[in-house]
Write an enzyme that holds these catalytic residues in place. Structure first.
Site, PDB file in Angstrom:
ATOM      1  N   CYS A  25       0.832  -1.194   0.000  1.00  0.00           N
ATOM      2  CA  CYS A  25       0.000   0.000   0.000  1.00  0.00           C
ATOM      3  C   CYS A  25       0.873   1.253   0.000  1.00  0.00           C
ATOM      4  O   CYS A  25       1.542   1.529  -0.974  1.00  0.00           O
ATOM      5  CB  CYS A  25      -0.974  -0.049   1.181  1.00  0.00           C
ATOM      6  SG  CYS A  25      -2.371   1.059   0.986  1.00  0.00           S
TER       7      CYS A  25
ATOM      8  N   HIS B 197      -3.434  -5.734   0.967  1.00  0.00           N
ATOM      9  CA  HIS B 197      -2.784  -5.921   2.264  1.00  0.00           C
ATOM     10  C   HIS B 197      -2.693  -7.392   2.657  1.00  0.00           C
ATOM     11  O   HIS B 197      -3.630  -7.915   3.260  1.00  0.00           O
ATOM     12  CB  HIS B 197      -3.587  -5.190   3.347  1.00  0.00           C
ATOM     13  CG  HIS B 197      -3.473  -3.705   3.300  1.00  0.00           C
ATOM     14  ND1 HIS B 197      -2.516  -3.012   4.002  1.00  0.00           N
ATOM     15  CD2 HIS B 197      -4.180  -2.779   2.636  1.00  0.00           C
ATOM     16  CE1 HIS B 197      -2.645  -1.714   3.769  1.00  0.00           C
ATOM     17  NE2 HIS B 197      -3.662  -1.544   2.943  1.00  0.00           N
TER      18      HIS B 197
ATOM     19  N   GLU C 252      -0.998  -8.603   5.066  1.00  0.00           N
ATOM     20  CA  GLU C 252      -0.945  -8.732   6.528  1.00  0.00           C
ATOM     21  C   GLU C 252      -2.341  -8.737   7.147  1.00  0.00           C
ATOM     22  O   GLU C 252      -2.518  -9.163   8.276  1.00  0.00           O
ATOM     23  CB  GLU C 252      -0.067  -7.627   7.133  1.00  0.00           C
ATOM     24  CG  GLU C 252      -0.717  -6.251   7.289  1.00  0.00           C
ATOM     25  CD  GLU C 252      -0.815  -5.458   5.984  1.00  0.00           C
ATOM     26  OE1 GLU C 252      -0.456  -5.985   4.923  1.00  0.00           O
ATOM     27  OE2 GLU C 252      -1.273  -4.293   6.062  1.00  0.00           O
TER      28      GLU C 252
END
Lengths: 740, 224
Positions: free
Chosen positions: B86, B194, B196
């Site tokens: 990002c 993302h 994560e």
């Protein structure tokens, strides 16, 4: 120094008797700066002078409440040595004048309230109210305000890094001249990390941190305490400008500085800025504070003491450090690139003393300034009411109600709000278990392994017909939302949005609403730990619908979310709580009346709190024992809309429903009687057992099927639609309205 | 295997990356402050999401001047693994560690939702544990995620198999549906979605784990 004339007093929105009280406290005429200071502290917004008497009726304690009203936020114990701080606050007036910055700084303000107590903000929700988007006269402005408010919230929350996990958005003509933006925030910390806004220890330094002070927001609190007139648009300079990046730095720096152990007390500078933070900290600490404005970091030159004291520049904090340990605090703020300067000291004399280059410009006893604002027992009569008691003649029943259902699904209040919430980062911090769009938002607390559910609710339509009953229904629904997610509701925060309290019929709305809230919150054991009152929401004499908003939090085990939508065909669909009943006098508050009939009348739906409580206990048990595959609370739009929403999952599963009721078909499908939850289950037997154990009804409505929603009553088809057709309308309606 | 997570003022996915790696993957991770001129003894670096230095000028435009980015550049030049997610991706293109630019989303609005992400290349240290062609479910959360580059660069990226991920249903107007790319040496990857945020069932997806697992596998085999 300018002399204080009656005109000057009036222009500060102080009455003559209030002015006399000021003279009494000071023992002399106030200076111009002092007059300004009193005017903001004693504004409705800061002093709650019209509502305070009635707010006392609210329950505020339980064994979980660690901090009730009076601090920056309420705090409750969540076990394992951890606690949560949460509160809701309005930014209605600024959001009307400047939607983007008004809403953005609303988010910023409530976030500071949370981390000023030492808690890291982990969730935000918003309750929004606008005028109708398709109104021929006000629609364009309403659309502009909505898009501005939403991008303001997104701008601030996304950059700051707090997930916006839920909320609600409702449309009504009464909000066209007075949109509501209520922001809720919640933070987590350990019990021993709680900081209070108290100035203690004579000689301790008072330190100013964060953004420089500018001329923005002067008299914001007073602006929020008056009705809108044609001149209000000229108040644009009164709206502050937010900097979420600076706030993020302030958050990290404050939490890090708190860990040094050198901070004694801390308060954010929100409404009434430096004035409020200094006098409130001194008042709570039983001390005084002396500051010299020459030390205050300033954005522009030539600011007067009056302007500096009244500025509402954002992203500022005031803290008291332990004498001799200032450097530990300064070091942390320097690391984060923030201004931090000692502006004064804590004194023992109880006086807020403001100097400008050594010359005293204000000298006011802190406690009377902060706590002895006039309290008014404003007269009240019967609540203001626009709508008739009498029901209109209803048109002859239509047997097929597909088009009515479609109309409801396409209406602003009911349609999907993903256009709004997809602009909010609702996942950052990776705690969001149930995000926007469900009955309640759920976040897990990594530190404890438990989860927190939260829901925001308000219902101006119900409250307009009966402020008391409407507010009680709101408490019930908010608790039901949490219970449907499997959580036990434990505490609440309230935002009371009303019109002008000086009008007895508006004051009556306020009093009845608070009393209803008190009764219901006591009954559901959800004490109010803090909140906000926003009055004078009127434009050109037209008040908003009485709009209390409630945020309730609940505790639950961490588990994968149940979800509101059907997951598989062939499951039994059950209406927990039963079909309920409805007569015409209780139908005028429904979405059907509003959207399909374009009318409103009578009273809100009838509530049996005992029954409601049993339904909530039953659904909690069902969810926690994993007996259901989906559960969705029945609210706006009644049973038919709930069934449709249950069908809007990714699996495209609808339902085949067979009812047998004597009720008029519209009432049967669209009445909004409370205490009901639609669930789907592979094991109807167990659900029946749980319902019986709680002495509530559990009506088997039918089964889940692929692709269609069909509803019959005693063999007559009422609804037979493809799920996709319904869903498309529901999903695209808001965008369609916005581009009208 | 030790991960380093860079913390810029305004980073807000730093803790999430740290949590994903240390808690959900079980490898040590440490935070690296933006003023740091070295990366210490980390084996791989993550540039997390957020709004570095506020990003008021342009995503990543200020971060590229930070001391830590000079260290990251050296680390990358020496073949170290660098993952930018990002805002981290934006910083990598601003720093010219990756080609192209990230423009405002097609609809000019911030978008946060789960998207489908097609794995285009498994020939990389970030994707070698993934299955080619497989569609991953990962969240996006950005306002400036529209990948842009000139045709020659895009052709080059494709010819050299450096487009790692494409959107299954392009949410932001990215050219050729590009969601993630590699540098020529294949040790620096930037992606808008993302990973994560998809590393345990409670997050709604575990499809992000494969990316971190690929990195670990690469580092382990490299050590052998």
């Amino acid at each position: 120094m300018s002399t204080i004339t009656p005109e000057l007093v009036a222009s500060h929105q102080l009455t003559d008797s209030e002015y006399q009280k000021i003279v009494g406290i000071l023992g002399r005429e106030p200076t111009y700066t002092e007059l300004g200071i009193f005017s903001v502290m004693w504004s409705e917004h800061c002093s709650y002078k019209s509502s305070r008497l009635h707010l006392k009726k609210l329950p505020t304690s339980s064994k979980l409440v660690l901090q009730g009203p009076g601090e920056n936020a309420g705090i409750i114990d969540i076990g394992d040595g951890y606690a949560i701080a949460f509160k809701i606050e309005s930014h209605n007036h600024p959001s009307f004048i400047e939607p983007f910055q008004g809403a953005a700084t609303g988010v910023g303000g409530i976030l500071r309230d949370i981390f000023t107590m030492g808690a890291r903000p982990v969730a935000v929700m918003d309750a929004l109210r606008f005028g109708p988007l398709d109104d021929p006269e006000t629609g364009a402005r309403n659309r502009r305000i909505l898009t501005g408010v939403v991008s303001g919230i997104a701008h601030y929350g996304n950059c700051f890094g707090v997930p916006t996990v839920g909320g609600e958005c409702v449309f009504d003509p009464s909000y066209a001249g007075n949109p509501l933006v209520n922001v809720f925030a919640l933070g987590v910390f350990k019990h021993d990390e709680i900081f209070l806004a108290r100035a203690a220890g004579e000689g301790n330094p008072v330190i100013y941190v964060g953004a420089k002070t500018g001329r923005d927001g002067i008299h914001g609190a007073s602006m929020a305490s008056a009705e809108f007139t044609e001149e209000s648009k000229q108040k644009r300079p009164n709206v502050q400008v937010g900097d979420p990046f600076l706030e993020k730095l302030l958050l990290e720096a404050c939490l890090e500085a708190m860990k040094t152990g050198a901070i004694v007390g801390i308060q954010d500078m929100g409404a009434a800025g430096l004035t409020c933070s200094t006098c409130e900290m001194a008042s709570r600490g039983g001390t005084g504070i002396e500051i010299d404005l020459k030390h205050v970091p300033q954005r522009e030159s030539g600011m007067t003491p009056y302007e500096i004291m009244l500025s509402e520049s954002q992203e500022r904090m005031l803290l008291v450090a332990e004498k001799g340990r200032e450097d530990e605090v300064f070091r942390v703020f320097r690391k984060w690139g923030l201004d931090a300067v000692a502006v004064g000291t804590v004194t023992a004399d109880g006086i807020l003393r403001v100097k400008d280059h050594g010359e005293v410009v204000a000298e006011i006893p802190a406690h009377p300034l902060a706590e002895e604002a006039p309290v008014y027992d404003r007269p009240y009569t019967a609540p203001y009411r626009r709508l008739p008691m009498e029901a209109p003649d209803l048109p002859v029943s239509n047997t097929r109600l597909d088009s009515a259902l479609l109309k409801l699904l396409a209406s602003g209040d009911i349609c999907s709000k993903h256009w709004i919430w997809q602009q909010y980062d609702h996942m950052v911090r990776t705690n969001t278990i149930e995000g926007p769009g469900g009955d309640a938002a759920v976040i897990r607390i990594k530190e404890t392994g438990g989860s927190i559910a939260m829901s925001l609710d308000g219902n101006g339509r119900y409250c307009e017909l009966s402020p008391r009953e409407g507010t009680m229904l709101m408490v019930a629904e908010c608790c039901r939302n949490l219970s449907t997610a499997g959580a036990l509701p434990v505490a609440a925060t309230n935002n009371l949005n009303f019109g002008n309290p000086e009008r007895p019929e508006i004051m009556a709305q306020i009093v009845e609403s608070i009393e209803g809230m008190a009764e219901a919150c006591r009954f559901f054991e959800t004490p109010i730990t803090g909140g906000n009152v926003s009055l004078y929401n009127e434009t050109l004499g037209e008040p908003i619908a009485p709009s209390p908003v409630l945020g309730i939090v609940g505790l639950m085990k961490t588990a994968e979310p149940l979800g509101t939508t059907f997951r598989a065909p062939g499951r039994v669909v059950i209406l927990l709580g039963g079909l309920g009943n409805c007569d015409i006098s209780r139908f005028g508050s429904t979405q059907f009346a509003k959207v399909v009939l374009d009318a409103g009348w009578g009273l809100p739906p009838a509530l049996d709190m005992e029954y409601e409580k049993r339904v909530q206990a039953a659904i909690r048990q069902i969810v926690n024992e994993k007996l259901a595959e989906s559960a969705h609370d029945v609210s706006d739009g009644g049973l038919a809309v709930t069934l449709a929403e249950c069908s809007f999952g990714s699996a495209g599963i609808g339902a085949d429903i067979e009812l047998a009721s004597e009720m008029r078909p519209e009432f049967l499908l669209f009445h909004e009687g409370p205490s009901r939850v639609v669930l789907s289950t592979p094991d109807a037997g167990r659900i029946r057992e749980v319902a019986a154990a709680h002495s509530i009804q559990a009506v088997e409505l039918g089964v889940t099927i692929e692709g269609r929603l069909q509803v019959r009553n005693s063999g007559t088809v009422l609804i037979d639609s493809a799920v996709n057709d319904l869903k498309r309308v529901w999903e695209t309606a808001l965008e369609t309205l916005l581009h009208a | 295997m030790k991960f380093g997570v860079v913390v810029f003022p305004g980073s807000n996915c730093d803790h999430d990356a740290w949590y994903a790696v240390s808690h959900n993957l079980g490898h040590p991770a440490e935070m690296i402050w933006h003023e740091s001129t070295t990366l210490g003894d980390v084996d791989a670096v993550i540039l997390p999401g957020g709004f570095s230095y506020g990003d008021y000028l342009r995503g990543g435009a200020i971060a590229k001047f930070s001391p830590v980015m000079q260290a990251v550049r050296r680390f990358a030049d020496e073949g170290g693994l660098v993952l930018g997610v990002c805002n981290g991706f934006q910083i990598l293109v601003e720093s010219a560690l990756l080609p192209g630019a990230l423009l405002r989303n097609r609809d000019l609005r911030f978008i946060c939702r789960q998207v489908g992400l097609r794995t285009q290349s498994t020939d990389s240290p970030f994707t070698n544990a993934l299955e080619k062609g497989k569609v991953l479910r990962l969240p996006i959360a950005h306002g400036d995620g529209c990948y842009y580059a000139d045709d020659r660069t895009l052709d080059e990226l494709e010819d050299e198999d450096r487009v790692v991920f494409r959107y299954a249903d392009n949410p932001n107007g990215s050219m050729r549906d590009i969601a993630g790319i590699l540098n020529r040496e294949r040790n620096v990857m930037g992606m808008m979605p993302h990973p994560e945020r998809a590393t345990e069932p409670l997050m709604g997806s575990t499809d992000g784990l494969g990316i971190f697992e690929s990195m670990v596998a690469t580092l382990v085999s490299g050590r052998k």
